[in-house]
Structures are given as structure tokens and as C-alpha cells.
Design a protein around this motif. Sequence first.
Motif, mmCIF file in Angstrom:
data_model
loop_
_atom_site.group_PDB
_atom_site.id
_atom_site.type_symbol
_atom_site.label_atom_id
_atom_site.label_comp_id
_atom_site.label_asym_id
_atom_site.label_seq_id
_atom_site.Cartn_x
_atom_site.Cartn_y
_atom_site.Cartn_z
ATOM 1 N N LEU A 170 -30.397 15.015 11.749
ATOM 2 C CA LEU A 170 -29.014 14.633 11.479
ATOM 3 C C LEU A 170 -28.311 14.164 12.750
ATOM 4 N N LEU A 171 -28.416 14.947 13.827
ATOM 5 C CA LEU A 171 -27.716 14.612 15.064
ATOM 6 C C LEU A 171 -28.297 13.364 15.725
ATOM 7 N N ARG A 172 -29.605 13.180 15.615
ATOM 8 C CA ARG A 172 -30.215 11.957 16.152
ATOM 9 C C ARG A 172 -29.731 10.726 15.375
ATOM 10 N N ALA A 173 -29.607 10.880 14.040
ATOM 11 C CA ALA A 173 -29.151 9.752 13.216
ATOM 12 C C ALA A 173 -27.681 9.442 13.475
ATOM 13 N N LEU A 174 -26.870 10.472 13.744
ATOM 14 C CA LEU A 174 -25.454 10.254 13.999
ATOM 15 C C LEU A 174 -25.194 9.577 15.339
ATOM 16 N N ARG A 175 -26.065 9.821 16.276
ATOM 17 C CA ARG A 175 -25.815 9.370 17.663
ATOM 18 C C ARG A 175 -25.464 7.884 17.743
ATOM 19 N N PRO A 176 -26.273 6.972 17.217
ATOM 20 C CA PRO A 176 -25.904 5.550 17.334
ATOM 21 C C PRO A 176 -24.713 5.162 16.468
ATOM 22 N N GLU A 177 -24.370 6.004 15.501
ATOM 23 C CA GLU A 177 -23.246 5.693 14.618
ATOM 24 C C GLU A 177 -21.902 5.983 15.270
ATOM 25 N N VAL A 178 -21.855 6.888 16.245
ATOM 26 C CA VAL A 178 -20.566 7.328 16.769
ATOM 27 C C VAL A 178 -20.318 6.958 18.228
ATOM 28 N N TRP A 179 -21.371 6.846 19.044
ATOM 29 C CA TRP A 179 -21.154 6.600 20.468
ATOM 30 C C TRP A 179 -21.003 5.116 20.759
ATOM 31 N N LEU A 180 -19.947 4.757 21.478
ATOM 32 C CA LEU A 180 -19.806 3.393 21.960
ATOM 33 C C LEU A 180 -20.777 3.174 23.115
ATOM 34 N N PRO A 181 -21.300 1.945 23.263
ATOM 35 C CA PRO A 181 -22.221 1.670 24.376
ATOM 36 C C PRO A 181 -21.537 1.915 25.721
ATOM 37 N N SER A 182 -22.291 2.465 26.655
ATOM 38 C CA SER A 182 -21.739 2.742 27.980
ATOM 39 C C SER A 182 -22.856 2.727 29.006
ATOM 40 N N ALA A 183 -22.549 2.156 30.170
ATOM 41 C CA ALA A 183 -23.513 2.157 31.272
ATOM 42 C C ALA A 183 -23.222 3.276 32.254
ATOM 43 N N ALA A 184 -22.263 4.111 31.946
ATOM 44 C CA ALA A 184 -21.893 5.193 32.854
ATOM 45 C C ALA A 184 -23.036 6.203 32.959
ATOM 46 N N PRO A 185 -23.266 6.783 34.134
ATOM 47 C CA PRO A 185 -24.359 7.758 34.323
ATOM 48 C C PRO A 185 -23.961 9.136 33.814
ATOM 49 N N VAL A 186 -23.842 9.255 32.516
ATOM 50 C CA VAL A 186 -23.391 10.511 31.916
ATOM 51 C C VAL A 186 -24.354 10.915 30.819
#
Length: 531
Positions: free
Chosen positions: A353-369
Motif C-alpha cells: 500500500l505505502l509503495r503504491a501511494l508513494r508516486p501518487e502523493v510525492w511531488l518530484p524533488s531533487a533535494a537530498p532528503v
Amino acid sequence: MSEPSANPVRLKSAVRARSLAEEGVALSMGATAVVVRGSRADTVWRALEPTLRAGFERETLLGGFPERGRPFLASILDQLEEHGFLRELEPEPEDLAPAERAAYPHLESLTRRPHAALTALREGTVRVRSSHPELAAEAARALVRAGVGTVRVDPEDAPESPLLLTTRWEPAEGEPAEHLIASGGGLWLSGPRDRSAGPDLVAPLRRWFASRKEIADGAAPDEGASRLVHTLVCAQLALALVAHVARDAEDAAPAEDAEFMVTTDELVSEPRVFSVLSPLNPEATGPVPVWEAAEPPEVPALLDSVTHLWDRVFGPVAEPRPGSLPQLPVGLARSGTVVGCGPTTAEARLDALLRALRPEVWLPSAAPVGLGLGLTPETAIGAAVADLALRMPGERWKDVAAPDLSPGSRRLWAALTLRLGVTASLVVHATDDGLHRARVLPETEDAFSGEGVAPHPDTAVQEALLRAVASARLAEEPPGPPLDACGGGTSRTLSDLARWAFETRAVRLSAPEGADRLRDLGVHSAVASWS
């Protein structure tokens, strides 16, 4: 439970009572029911019912009741309040038009102030906008039948597809409200039933229609079926508007999410909640909310609390299910095309579930976080720490000796090397802050590996072995998506990582922009960076 009213109230007309003899009395109104239990409940109810239907003040009624029986009477009144069986003692409406007379019982079931709601409907105006004349005419008829005083059809400024029709409620007093009918892919949406359809809802609804796959590629319904669908969805729209007016009559707060009636071309209707997923911006962050440390719920209970995330109509992800995947020696589950693993099937479902949600909610970012999601604050923070650590450059890790394997690690190592026949080596690294990383490295390029991170070396080893075993087990199945060798970790490991972050202060923790909205849906989020 609703607060007891200080104003005179009475029982709603639709409330019915049925004796259960010595067990008590069953009270019902529509689909809502409650049982007042007790050997004397039926006797007490029959004595009180005339007063409850005529009208009463709570404190006066309790004060006139024998002292020994007051707690029992108070519990009855509390249950009536809780289930919405009471209404304020308003003047009964007179000289009702036929449409108002038909609408009044429904209004009484919805609100404590049905007369005020009926008056608001009579004095208000609804503007209907649509480029479909037949649909607009049907909606106008449904609104008049629902008791709306003035309905105006405006073909100008009609909404664009997938919205077929919108209505704007303009009360004599108060704020306007919007409702809509939309259609696409064999589905019709009408509503929402519990809030206004403002721009904050219409925009994601349009995105949802644009992103979903067509579910019905068959022949178009015949003309008669189309008329029936129009009649049904317009009646649902009218009921949604009436429900809004009923809420306004008692100043009830609207819902955060929107519930629509979803109808198929085959005239099958059901209510569905449209949960808007706000994107998470890891580059615009705020403080992590403070929470009280407590024993987290069991994983199955956590999953049961977020079933709306895989609603079969509006859910942003597919239901995480084990399906036909093997469940030994580790659990496996799939959400759409994403695979998750865990020591149990429930943990594997959570991971998927959490792996599937990840691309659905996070905006792309190049920050080292590091980015983390979880169904508890602790596991979200732990997932962010794990993600940060697994991204860390190799020069910050120091080689350390592999620990003596615990019984759990030995079982996973045996499953990988003996049962599944994978030849591999185990490598462990550590940081100066006491964080450990373990890797299962294959001897051949096409073998599988796993990686894990944890404060304790053996826990890191178990996480790495878990993923290596899961990957090898998946290789025995029919072709499908591979399991990412890296991952957050089990719930216990993620909690350990969160505690490590707080104790060492080696990591800066923050909440991404959009975290509050996602938290309302039961999902916590966190961003981690090195201090």
C-alpha cells in the motif's frame, strides 16, 4: 454524541417503537435503529411516548421523573439525541404546496429544524447550467418536486465535459452552494451529498476523470435507458441539495471529503467517497506534529482504518492483496503493479500500500532528503530516515563485521540459500552515529539482492534478508513486476529508526506541505535530512 439540546424538542414523526418484551424496546427511523435495553424499558417507553411526541424540555422531564429512574431516562434521551431521533419544537407548517408536503417528511428525517429548512427551500433559488436541454429540464423538475421555490435554467456558461450539469443554490440568507452531475467511462456522478462542489473539488474531480481508464467499452445504452439514467441522477442531485439545506438549517459543518452517488449505465447506484489526495511538497516543509507515544494498533486494524484508499471507484491505489502470491517463507502482496513484502501477510499488504501511494502523493524533488509515508507518525518518520540512509553516499558507511545471526535471521538465511538456492554473501556497514546497513549481494549478476537499514545490526540484516527472500520467491512466480530491493522496513524497524533519530538528533525531521490533508485520510508523512 450530540450535545443535549437546551431548547424544547420532540420525537420525530417517523420514529417507530417495537416492543422486545423483557429485552427492551426497539426504536427505528428509516435505516437507523437503536435498542433501549432493560426489563422495564418497554413499560417506561409506553408511559413516556406521548410526552416525547408532544414536546418536552430535557431538564424539566428529568426533574419530574422519580430520582431512582433518572439515570435510565437520561440514557434513553442520550440515545435519541445520538441517533438523530429528536427535533426542535417548531411551529408546524400550514398551507403547504403538494411538493412541500411531499418533501417535509424527508426534511424532518435529515435535520432538527425541518420547518426552517422547508422555508429556506421555498425562499431560495437554484440556477441550473447545462448544455444538455433534456438533462437540464429533468433536473429542474426534480428540484421543484423537492420543494425548491425558484428554479432557473441557464444554458449560458455551461460546464465542460466531464461535467454535464451544475447547480448553484442561492438562499435568501446564507452562503451559496454548488452541486454537479458528471459522466464518463460508463459512470454517472451526482452530488456531492455532504458538502458544496467548490473549485477545490471540481479540479481534482476533472483530473480523476482524465486519468481513469474506460471501464465500459460496450454498446451505448438505448434512448430509454438514457432517460432513466437522467431521471435517477437528477433525483439524486435534488436530494443532495436538500441535504445541504438541511445541514444549513442547524449550522452543521460540511464534510471534508465529498460523497457522490455513483451510477452505472445499468442503473446500479451506490454512495462513494471521493478522497482528494493533496500532493506532498518535500521542499516546502514545516515542523513535525507532536504526538503522544503509545502502543500502535495492530497492522490489520491500521489497514481496516484506510480502506477508502482502495475504494474500487475513487481509490487512488488498488487494494493491497496477497492474491495467489506465496506467503511462505515471507508474506507477499500486490497493489496494482506494485509488490510489497513483510514477515506476515498483513505487513506485506501494508508495504505494498505505502509503495503504491508513494508516486501518487510525492511531488518530484531533487533535494537530498528522505521521504516517508506511514499509517502512524512514528513509522512515517522511520520510513523517511530509512529512505535518507539508503540514499547516503557509500563513503559515509564504514565496513563492520556481520553480527552473529539471531534465530530469525538464520531462518531467513536458510530459506534464501538452502530452500531457494541463492548463493549470496552478507555485507554490513555502519555510521559513526550507530546506524547499520546490511546488503545481501549475489555472486551472479542476475540473482536477487536485498538491502535494509536499522539501528541494530541484526535488525538491518533481517530487513535485507526479508527483501532478498521475497525477491527470490517472486522469481518463481509467473512474470510480473519485480520487488524493489530497497525499502522502508517492517513496522517495528521503522519505529526503531524514528526513536534513533530523536535520540541521536543526527537527522532533521519535518512535515511536507500537504501533510495535514493526507493525515486526514489516515496517512502520515515526513521528510528527513542530515543535521
